[in-house]
Design an enzyme around this catalytic site. Structure first.
Site, PDB file in Angstrom:
ATOM      1  N   LYS A  14      29.146 -64.131 -24.744  1.00 16.60           N
ATOM      2  CA  LYS A  14      29.831 -63.755 -25.985  1.00 16.60           C
ATOM      3  C   LYS A  14      31.349 -63.682 -25.788  1.00 16.60           C
ATOM      4  O   LYS A  14      32.107 -64.210 -26.594  1.00 16.60           O
ATOM      5  CB  LYS A  14      29.332 -62.383 -26.494  1.00 16.60           C
ATOM      6  N   ARG A  89      25.064 -53.787 -33.007  1.00 16.01           N
ATOM      7  CA  ARG A  89      24.069 -53.778 -31.942  1.00 16.01           C
ATOM      8  C   ARG A  89      22.786 -53.073 -32.361  1.00 16.01           C
ATOM      9  O   ARG A  89      21.842 -53.017 -31.568  1.00 16.01           O
ATOM     10  CB  ARG A  89      24.659 -53.056 -30.741  1.00 16.01           C
ATOM     11  N   ARG A 128      29.362 -61.329 -12.331  1.00 16.80           N
ATOM     12  CA  ARG A 128      30.494 -60.696 -13.010  1.00 16.80           C
ATOM     13  C   ARG A 128      30.791 -59.328 -12.383  1.00 16.80           C
ATOM     14  O   ARG A 128      31.945 -58.957 -12.205  1.00 16.80           O
ATOM     15  CB  ARG A 128      30.198 -60.541 -14.506  1.00 16.80           C
ATOM     16  N   ARG A 134      32.896 -54.176 -12.964  1.00 21.31           N
ATOM     17  CA  ARG A 134      32.459 -53.393 -14.122  1.00 21.31           C
ATOM     18  C   ARG A 134      31.314 -52.487 -13.715  1.00 21.31           C
ATOM     19  O   ARG A 134      30.329 -52.938 -13.133  1.00 21.31           O
ATOM     20  CB  ARG A 134      32.006 -54.362 -15.232  1.00 21.31           C
ATOM     21  N   ARG A 145      20.026 -52.383 -19.794  1.00 20.94           N
ATOM     22  CA  ARG A 145      20.744 -52.967 -20.944  1.00 20.94           C
ATOM     23  C   ARG A 145      19.928 -54.087 -21.582  1.00 20.94           C
ATOM     24  O   ARG A 145      19.939 -54.248 -22.802  1.00 20.94           O
ATOM     25  CB  ARG A 145      22.128 -53.477 -20.509  1.00 20.94           C
TER      26      ARG A 145
HETATM   27  P1  AMP Z   1      29.623 -54.831 -23.843  1.00 17.42           P
HETATM   28  O1  AMP Z   1      30.960 -54.960 -23.214  1.00 17.42           O
HETATM   29  O2  AMP Z   1      29.566 -55.369 -25.239  1.00 17.42           O
HETATM   30  O3  AMP Z   1      28.511 -55.397 -22.976  1.00 17.42           O
HETATM   31  O4  AMP Z   1      29.334 -53.261 -23.988  1.00 17.42           O
HETATM   32  C1  AMP Z   1      29.238 -52.417 -22.853  1.00 17.42           C
HETATM   33  C2  AMP Z   1      28.579 -51.108 -23.245  1.00 17.42           C
HETATM   34  O5  AMP Z   1      29.354 -50.458 -24.265  1.00 17.42           O
HETATM   35  C3  AMP Z   1      27.182 -51.229 -23.846  1.00 17.42           C
HETATM   36  O6  AMP Z   1      26.164 -51.296 -22.851  1.00 17.42           O
HETATM   37  C4  AMP Z   1      27.095 -49.947 -24.672  1.00 17.42           C
HETATM   38  O7  AMP Z   1      26.874 -48.815 -23.851  1.00 17.42           O
HETATM   39  C5  AMP Z   1      28.509 -49.817 -25.219  1.00 17.42           C
HETATM   40  N1  AMP Z   1      28.652 -50.522 -26.524  1.00 17.42           N
HETATM   41  C6  AMP Z   1      29.448 -51.587 -26.803  1.00 17.42           C
HETATM   42  N2  AMP Z   1      29.328 -51.960 -28.087  1.00 17.42           N
HETATM   43  C7  AMP Z   1      28.438 -51.111 -28.647  1.00 17.42           C
HETATM   44  C8  AMP Z   1      27.882 -50.977 -29.952  1.00 17.42           C
HETATM   45  N3  AMP Z   1      28.201 -51.827 -30.944  1.00 17.42           N
HETATM   46  N4  AMP Z   1      26.986 -49.977 -30.165  1.00 17.42           N
HETATM   47  C9  AMP Z   1      26.650 -49.115 -29.179  1.00 17.42           C
HETATM   48  N5  AMP Z   1      27.124 -49.192 -27.931  1.00 17.42           N
HETATM   49  C10 AMP Z   1      28.011 -50.173 -27.653  1.00 17.42           C
END
Ligand code: AMP
Length: 190
Positions: A14, A89, A128, A134, A145
């Site tokens: 993404k 999400r 990554r 991260r 996740r």
């Molecule tokens: P990402 O960078 O999009 O993979 O997000 C990393 C983490 O941030 C996720 O595993 C969630 O814990 C939190 N997170 C990011 N976006 C959302 C969202 N729209 N709703 C809930 N948690 C989120």
């Protein structure tokens, strides 16, 4: 306005495809994960509230995320449109987004669903993790996740399919081939 949701499991590409689309289409990029990581770094109240969920591979509660998105959309006032990355999400977030966009007189024009085999997702995320450090890119959290994705996020595809805006994109192979598949979908919107 062109409002896109880039959708898919963690590790589906993404962020990578968003960066290319921002350049090509002049869109504003809103990544809820990036915003949350920024809040954690800054030590804000939101960052403090979100950190435990992120480190545990859980979703941050809908209320916090929806308030955050409403604020960001109000501040950015995108001209050409936006690309939402990592949001919505949950179905509740998708419904809140529909309402928010309706208030602004716009809508989601396309959901680009990047589909990648599970083994490849895990492989990419472990890589990554080694490169970026991260904190949630370790095997245990990755598996949590992916479970959360299947249980809470994947059902959004049906929500958008009902609106006729969901597009499945084969998300493995060369980055440029995936971009070309996305471009073919976007061409049909013009
Ligand atoms: P990402 O960078 O999009 O993979 O997000 C990393 C983490 O941030 C996720 O595993 C969630 O814990 C939190 N997170 C990011 N976006 C959302 C969202 N729209 N709703 C809930 N948690 C989120």
């Amino acid at each position: 306005m062109l409002n896109l949701v880039i959708f898919g499991a963690p590790g589906s590409g993404k962020g990578t495809q968003s960066e290319i689309l921002i350049e090509q289409y002049g869109l504003d990029h809103i990544s809820t994960g990036d915003i949350l990581r920024g809040e954690i770094k800054a030590g804000s109240e939101l960052g403090k509230a979100a950190k435990g969920y992120i480190d545990a591979g859980q979703l941050v509660p809908d209320g916090l995320i929806i308030d955050m998105i409403e604020k960001v959309l109000g501040e950015r006032k995108p001209k050409k449109g936006i690309i939402l990355d990592g949001f919505p999400r949950t179905v509740a977030q998708a419904e809140a987004l529909d309402a928010l966009f309706a208030k602004l007189g716009t809508r989601v024009h396309a959901v680009l669903d990047l589909q990648v085999e599970e083994a490849e997702l895990i492989d990419r995320l472990l890589k990554r993790g080694q490169e970026s450090g991260r904190s949630d890119d370790n095997l245990e959290t990755i598996q949590k996740r992916l479970g959360v994705y299947h249980a809470q996020t994947a059902p959004i595809a049906a929500h958008y399919a009902q609106q006729g805006v969901h597009h499945a994109i084969q998300g493995s192979g060369a980055i440029s081939d995936i971009t070309a598949r996305i471009a073919r979908v976007l061409d049909t919107l013009a």
